[in-house]
Motif scaffolding. Structure first.
Motif, PDB file in Angstrom:
ATOM      1  N   GLY A  86       2.451   6.987  -2.422  1.00  0.00           N
ATOM      2  CA  GLY A  86       1.270   7.690  -1.915  1.00  0.00           C
ATOM      3  C   GLY A  86       0.019   6.981  -2.391  1.00  0.00           C
ATOM      4  N   HIS A  87      -1.150   7.399  -1.888  1.00  0.00           N
ATOM      5  CA  HIS A  87      -2.381   6.787  -2.413  1.00  0.00           C
ATOM      6  C   HIS A  87      -3.329   7.875  -2.889  1.00  0.00           C
ATOM      7  N   TYR A  88      -3.997   7.575  -4.013  1.00  0.00           N
ATOM      8  CA  TYR A  88      -4.920   8.561  -4.581  1.00  0.00           C
ATOM      9  C   TYR A  88      -6.359   8.260  -4.215  1.00  0.00           C
ATOM     10  N   SER A 124      -6.381  15.929   3.379  1.00  0.00           N
ATOM     11  CA  SER A 124      -5.252  15.532   4.212  1.00  0.00           C
ATOM     12  C   SER A 124      -4.800  14.105   3.890  1.00  0.00           C
ATOM     13  N   ASP A 125      -5.759  13.211   3.735  1.00  0.00           N
ATOM     14  CA  ASP A 125      -5.460  11.774   3.558  1.00  0.00           C
ATOM     15  C   ASP A 125      -5.921  11.328   2.182  1.00  0.00           C
ATOM     16  N   ASP A 126      -5.119  11.311   1.127  1.00  0.00           N
ATOM     17  CA  ASP A 126      -3.694  11.585   1.184  1.00  0.00           C
ATOM     18  C   ASP A 126      -3.336  12.536   0.042  1.00  0.00           C
ATOM     19  N   LYS A 127      -4.390  13.121  -0.608  1.00  0.00           N
ATOM     20  CA  LYS A 127      -4.102  13.890  -1.825  1.00  0.00           C
ATOM     21  C   LYS A 127      -3.268  15.134  -1.535  1.00  0.00           C
ATOM     22  N   GLU A 158      -5.950   1.682  -3.707  1.00  0.00           N
ATOM     23  CA  GLU A 158      -6.706   0.746  -2.861  1.00  0.00           C
ATOM     24  C   GLU A 158      -6.258   0.785  -1.406  1.00  0.00           C
ATOM     25  N   GLU A 159      -5.550   1.835  -1.028  1.00  0.00           N
ATOM     26  CA  GLU A 159      -5.009   1.854   0.343  1.00  0.00           C
ATOM     27  C   GLU A 159      -6.120   1.875   1.368  1.00  0.00           C
ATOM     28  N   GLU A 160      -7.163   2.646   1.087  1.00  0.00           N
ATOM     29  CA  GLU A 160      -8.229   2.828   2.071  1.00  0.00           C
ATOM     30  C   GLU A 160      -9.205   1.652   2.115  1.00  0.00           C
ATOM     31  N   SER A 161      -9.078   0.729   1.200  1.00  0.00           N
ATOM     32  CA  SER A 161     -10.034  -0.372   1.177  1.00  0.00           C
ATOM     33  C   SER A 161      -9.343  -1.714   1.346  1.00  0.00           C
ATOM     34  N   CYS A 185       4.507  10.092   2.409  1.00  0.00           N
ATOM     35  CA  CYS A 185       3.925  11.284   3.029  1.00  0.00           C
ATOM     36  C   CYS A 185       2.462  10.994   3.324  1.00  0.00           C
ATOM     37  N   ASP A 186       2.207  10.227   4.382  1.00  0.00           N
ATOM     38  CA  ASP A 186       0.829   9.844   4.699  1.00  0.00           C
ATOM     39  C   ASP A 186       0.648   9.784   6.213  1.00  0.00           C
ATOM     40  N   THR A 187       1.494  10.533   6.922  1.00  0.00           N
ATOM     41  CA  THR A 187       1.450  10.542   8.392  1.00  0.00           C
ATOM     42  C   THR A 187       1.405  11.994   8.858  1.00  0.00           C
TER      43      THR A 187
HETATM   44 ZN    ZN Z   1      -3.622   7.703   4.001  1.00  0.00          ZN
END
Ligand code: ZN
Ligand code: BES
Length: 460
Positions: A86-88, A124-127, A158-161, A185-187
Motif C-alpha cells: 500500500g502507499h501512505y 480513499s487513495d490510499d489510507k 512515493e507512489e503519488e510522485s 488494495c488501491d483500486t
Molecule cells: Zn493510490
C-alpha cells in the motif's frame, strides 16, 4: 461460531475504534511530491510501523534516498504466504479553496438517504484502503491470536510522485519480501454494489515540456507577431497530439498495442455500467476518446495522451499584455499491453522537436515511467478472492481493468516473480486526486470484512 464469523463480528464491534485510527492517519499531511512535507511523510511511516507492531508485525521504517518505506513481517504459521502493498503518501490538496473543510481534518458526513462517507485527503487513495487490510489483520489477531496465513507488508511513500526508491528496495530485499501472492488494495469497485478484482492496469509515462523563445517577457504590442510566442507554439504542438478520430498521432505510438481478446471484450460489453452512468456521474455525456471504442476500452485497454497541466504568460487577476519568454506543459501517457515507456518518451520528444519553429528552444523533464500490467486469473488466489468478495457483498465479484496506474504491480511481477491480486473498495466518484476526496463508510466497513474473508480463503 466459526473463527471467521467471530472475526466479522469483532470488526463490526470495533468499527468506531477503527475509524479513530484511520482519522489519526488521515491527519498526517504526507504529501510526497512537496518537499515542505518531508517530515510529515516520515511521521506517517512511523505511525504505520508503530501501529503494525501493535498487531504482531515485526515492523521497520527503512530509510531510502526519498521517503521511508515501511516493512512488516508476521510470518508465523504455514500455508501460502502473501505480501501486501500500500502507499501512505497522498496527492497535494490544491485548489484548497474548493474543499468544503480542512483536507487533513477528516469528518464523517451523512447524505439525505442516510449513507455516510469520510471526507479527507487520502481517505480513499490510499489510507482508507490500506487500513481495510490492517484492520482485518487486527481483528484476526484479536479473535484467533494469529493471522490465517504468513504475511508481509510493504508501505511506500512515493507512489503519488513517481518516486524511484521502491524498485531498488524491492530488489535488495527480495528474499525477505517474496511471497506466494501479492495483495494490493488501491483500486476500485465496478459500482457501489459490485466488488471487483482488477487484472489489468495501464502503465504511465510522465513528461514535462518547456518551450522558450525570446530572452525575456515582451510587450505584446511592441513585439506581437514579430516575436515567436511560446504559448502559441506549445498549444499547436499539443493540439497536434490527437487526430479528429481521437487517435494519438505520434509515430510508433501504437507499437505493441493489441486488440482485446474477443472473450474479454464481450465480458466488458456485458458489465452493468454504461457511458451514461460513467460520464453522467461527473457531469459529462459524450465519450471524448477514440471513436468506435467503448468507455471501458477507452479507459482500460487503450493508450492515451493527456495534458495534465499547462502554463505560460500572465495567469493572475486582471490582464497583462505580454508575450511570455516560456510556456510549459505536463503531459502523461497511459500505456497498455507492451508499450515501452522509454520508447514513448523518445517518440514524444522527437514529435515536439520536429514541430519547433526557428528561435524556439525546448527542454524536457522526465516524470516517471511504468509499464502496463495484466495478470492471468487462473492462479487459485484469484478464484478464492472472488468467492470471498462475492460472499461479503452478496453480488458476484467481476474481473475488470483500470485506467489508473500502480507502478509497483509490474515491479512485483518483474523483480519478485509474483502475481498480484488487486482488489479495493473505492468508487469512481471518490474524487481521488481532487478536492473533497471521500471514502464511503460502507467501503471501509465491508472492505475490512472482505479482507478478513479473503485471508481466511487464502489459507484454505
Ligand atoms: Zn493510490
Ligand atoms: N490508486 C491510484 C490508482 C488507481 C485508482 C487505480 C483507482 C485504480 C483505480 C494510484 O494511487 C494513483 O493515482 N497512481 C498514479 C500513479 C502515478 C502518479 C505514477 C496515477 O495513476 O496517476
Amino acid at each position: 461460531m466459526s473463527d471467521l464469523d467471530a472475526v466479522l463480528a469483532q470488526i463490526d464491534n470495533d468499527l468506531e475504534a477503527s475509524l479513530e485510527r484511520l482519522f489519526a492517519l488521515l491527519r498526517i499531511k504526507s504529501i510526497s511530491t512537496d518537499p515542505a512535507y518531508t517530515a510529515e511523510c516520515r511521521r506517517c511511516a512511523e505511525w504505520h510501523a508503530h501501529d503494525l507492531r501493535s498487531i504482531g508485525f515485526d515492523a521497520t521504517v527503512n530509510d531510502t534516498p526519498g521517503h521511508p518505506i515501511v516493512t512488516g513481517h508476521a510470518r508465523q504459521g504455514d500455508g501460502p504466504s502473501a505480501l501486501f502493498y500500500g502507499h501512505y503518501d497522498v496527492q497535494p490538496v490544491d485548489p484548497l479553496e474548493l474543499w468544503e473543510g480542512d483536507p487533513f481534518e477528516p469528518v464523517i458526513l451523512t447524505r439525505p438517504d442516510g449513507s455516510r462517507y469520510i471526507r479527507a485527503r487520502g481517505a480513499s487513495d490510499d489510507k482508507g484502503q490500506v487500513m481495510t487490510f490492517v484492520e482485518a489483520c487486527r481483528a484476526w489477531q484479536a479473535v484467533a491470536g494469529a493471522l490465517p496465513i504468513p504475511l508481509s507488508i510493504v508501505l511506500e511513500g512515493e507512489e503519488e510522485s513517481g518516486g524511484a526508491s521502491l524498485p531498488p528496495f524491492l530488489e535488495q530485499h527480495a528474499a525477505a519480501l517474496r511471497a506466494d501472492i501479492g495483495l494490493i488494495c488501491d483500486t476500485g469497485m465496478l459500482d457501489p454494489r459490485t466488488p471487483a478484482i482488477t487484472t489489468m492496469l495501464r502503465g504511465l509515462c510522465g513528461e514535462e515540456v518547456i518551450i522558450e523563445a525570446a530572452d525575456r517577457d515582451l510587450h505584446s504590442g511592441l513585439y506581437g507577431s514579430a516575436a515567436q510566442n511560446p504559448n502559441h507554439v506549445l498549444a499547436r504542438i499539443l493540439a497536434d497530439l490527437h487526430d479528429e478520430t481521437g487517435r494519438v498521432t505520434i509515430p510508433g505510438f501504437y507499437d505493441g498495442v493489441d486488440e482485446l481478446p474477443a472473450e474479454l471484450k464481450a465480458a466488458w460489453d456485458n458489465l452493468p455500467v454504461d457511458a451514461a452512468d460513467f460520464l453522467g456521474a461527473v457531469g459529462l455525456s459524450v465519450p471524448a476518446g477514440e471513436q468506435g471504442r467503448s468507455i471501458f476500452e477507452q479507459t482500460w485497454s487503450r493508450p492515451t495522451a493527456e495534458v495534465n497541466g499547462m502554463g505560460g504568460g500572465y495567469q493572475g487577476d486582471g490582464f497583462k499584455t505580454v508575450i511570455p519568454a516560456r510556456a510549459s506543459a505536463k503531459v502523461s501517457f497511459r500505456l497498455v499491453f507492451d508499450q515501452d515507456p522509454h520508447e514513448i518518451r523518445e517518440a514524444f520528444r522527437s514529435f515536439v522537436r520536429a514541430r519547433l519553429p526557428a528561435d524556439c528552444k525546448v527542454r524536457f523533464i522526465e516524470h516517471g515511467a511504468g509499464r502496463a500490467i495484466r495478470f492471468p486469473i487462473d492462479a487459485p488466489a484469484f478464484g478464492r478472492t472472488r468467492d470471498a468478495l462475492t460472499a461479503e457483498w452478496g453480488r458476484k465479484a467481476v474481473f475488470i481493468g483500470s485506467g489508473g496506474s500502480i507502478p509497483v504491480a509490474h515491479e512485483l511481477k518483474e523483480k519478485l516473480g509474483m502475481d498480484v491480486v488487486l482488489t479495493g473498495f473505492s468508487l469512481d466518484d471518490d474524487r481521488i486526486h481532487s478536492p473533497n476526496e471521500k471514502y464511503e463508510l460502507e467501503s471501509f466497513r465491508r472492505g475490512i470484512r472482505s479482507w478478513a474473508r479473503i485471508l481466511a480463503s487464502l489459507a484454505e
